[in-house]
Design an enzyme around this catalytic site. Structure first.
Site, mmCIF file in Angstrom:
data_model
loop_
_atom_site.group_PDB
_atom_site.id
_atom_site.type_symbol
_atom_site.label_atom_id
_atom_site.label_comp_id
_atom_site.label_asym_id
_atom_site.label_seq_id
_atom_site.Cartn_x
_atom_site.Cartn_y
_atom_site.Cartn_z
ATOM 1 N N SER A 144 0.847 -1.193 0.000
ATOM 2 C CA SER A 144 0.000 0.000 0.000
ATOM 3 C C SER A 144 0.884 1.245 0.000
ATOM 4 C CB SER A 144 -0.877 -0.009 1.261
ATOM 5 O OG SER A 144 -1.536 1.217 1.469
ATOM 6 N N TYR A 157 -4.009 -0.790 9.970
ATOM 7 C CA TYR A 157 -3.789 -0.988 8.537
ATOM 8 C C TYR A 157 -2.369 -0.581 8.155
ATOM 9 C CZ TYR A 157 -4.667 -0.816 3.493
ATOM 10 O OH TYR A 157 -4.611 -1.034 2.135
#
Length: 252
Positions: A144, A157
């Site tokens: 990410s 996350y």
């Protein structure tokens, strides 16, 4: 040259294949010739993905597992291997939870880490052991932009995606000698369910778009080329790399 990118005769397991990035990757691998095992959290979750693949003349089947459940992840690995050797593993299944760090529920922390990180390690470990025996394999983790930065109100996350980048390098260090390539794709800002809150936030959406040199958010299909490259013989000397597919976000 085209043969470098062919996946004919190979089998891929893709988690998170029900929609969004996972679906786009599964379809791309099938178009390149792979048989794709499409995994999601429910037995019906990946039916649409399988339908897209078979309608185009490809091969696909559905498996299901709750990636937050260690036993279910181990069973998923066994079920996938029961289909025959798995040549390509794509750890795309993921989840996100938003809350200020000082109020972040530990229950949600553990769930995000289990889904995003633990499942990727468990599947890589189990399928990787078989790849080592065959001296061949490709593992693609989905990282990410938050593998590079901290984000806001998504501490679990962010922690999981930093860890995915590190895990990718750690596995590559051990398994490159066995002709196994372990790499990651770090998507930029893509239009998916996980970014729905950002897309709906007019101010944040505009700020994000303004920073992307390509001047648009990514669409799931924008990952197809990177996924096929990292799954194919074209990337046989690429290992431990985190490939940003971000429209130039990191360059700005």
């Amino acid at each position: 040259m085209a043969s470098l990118f062919s996946l004919a005769g190979q089998t891929a397991l893709v988690t998170g294949a029900s929609r969004g990035l996972g679906q786009a990757i599964a379809v791309a691998l099938a178009e390149a010739g792979a048989k794709v095992i499409c995994a999601s959290s429910s037995s019906e979750g990946s039916r649409d993905t399988v339908a897209k693949i078979t309608a185009a003349g490809g091969q696909a089947l559905v498996l299901a597992a709750d990636l937050s459940d260690e036993a279910a992840v181990e069973q998923l690995a066994e079920q996938a291997l029961a289909q025959g050797p798995v040549d390509i593993l794509v750890n795309c299944g993921g989840t996100i939870f938003r809350a200020p760090a000082h109020q972040f529920p530990m229950k949600e922390w553990h769930k995000v880490i289990a889904v995003n990180l633990d499942s990727a390690f468990l599947l890589s470990q189990r399928l990787g052991a078989e790849m080592i025996k065959r001296k061949s394999g490709k593992i693609i983790n989905i990282a990410s932009m938050l593998s590079y930065s901290g984000g806001i109100t998504v501490p679990a996350y962010t922690a999981s995606k930093h860890a995915i980048a590190g895990l990718t390098k750690a596995l590559a260090n051990e398994w490159a000698q066995h002709n196994i390539q372990v790499n990651a794709i770090a998507p930029g800002y893509f239009r998916t369910d996980n970014t729905a809150a950002l897309q709906a936030d007019t101010e944040r959406n505009a700020a994000i778009t303004a920073r992307i040199p390509a001047a648009r958010w990514g669409e799931p299909e924008d990952l197809a080329g990177a996924a096929v490259f990292l799954a194919s013989g074209a990337s046989d000397y690429v290992n431990g790399h985190v490939l940003a597919v971000d429209g130039g976000w990191l360059a700005r």
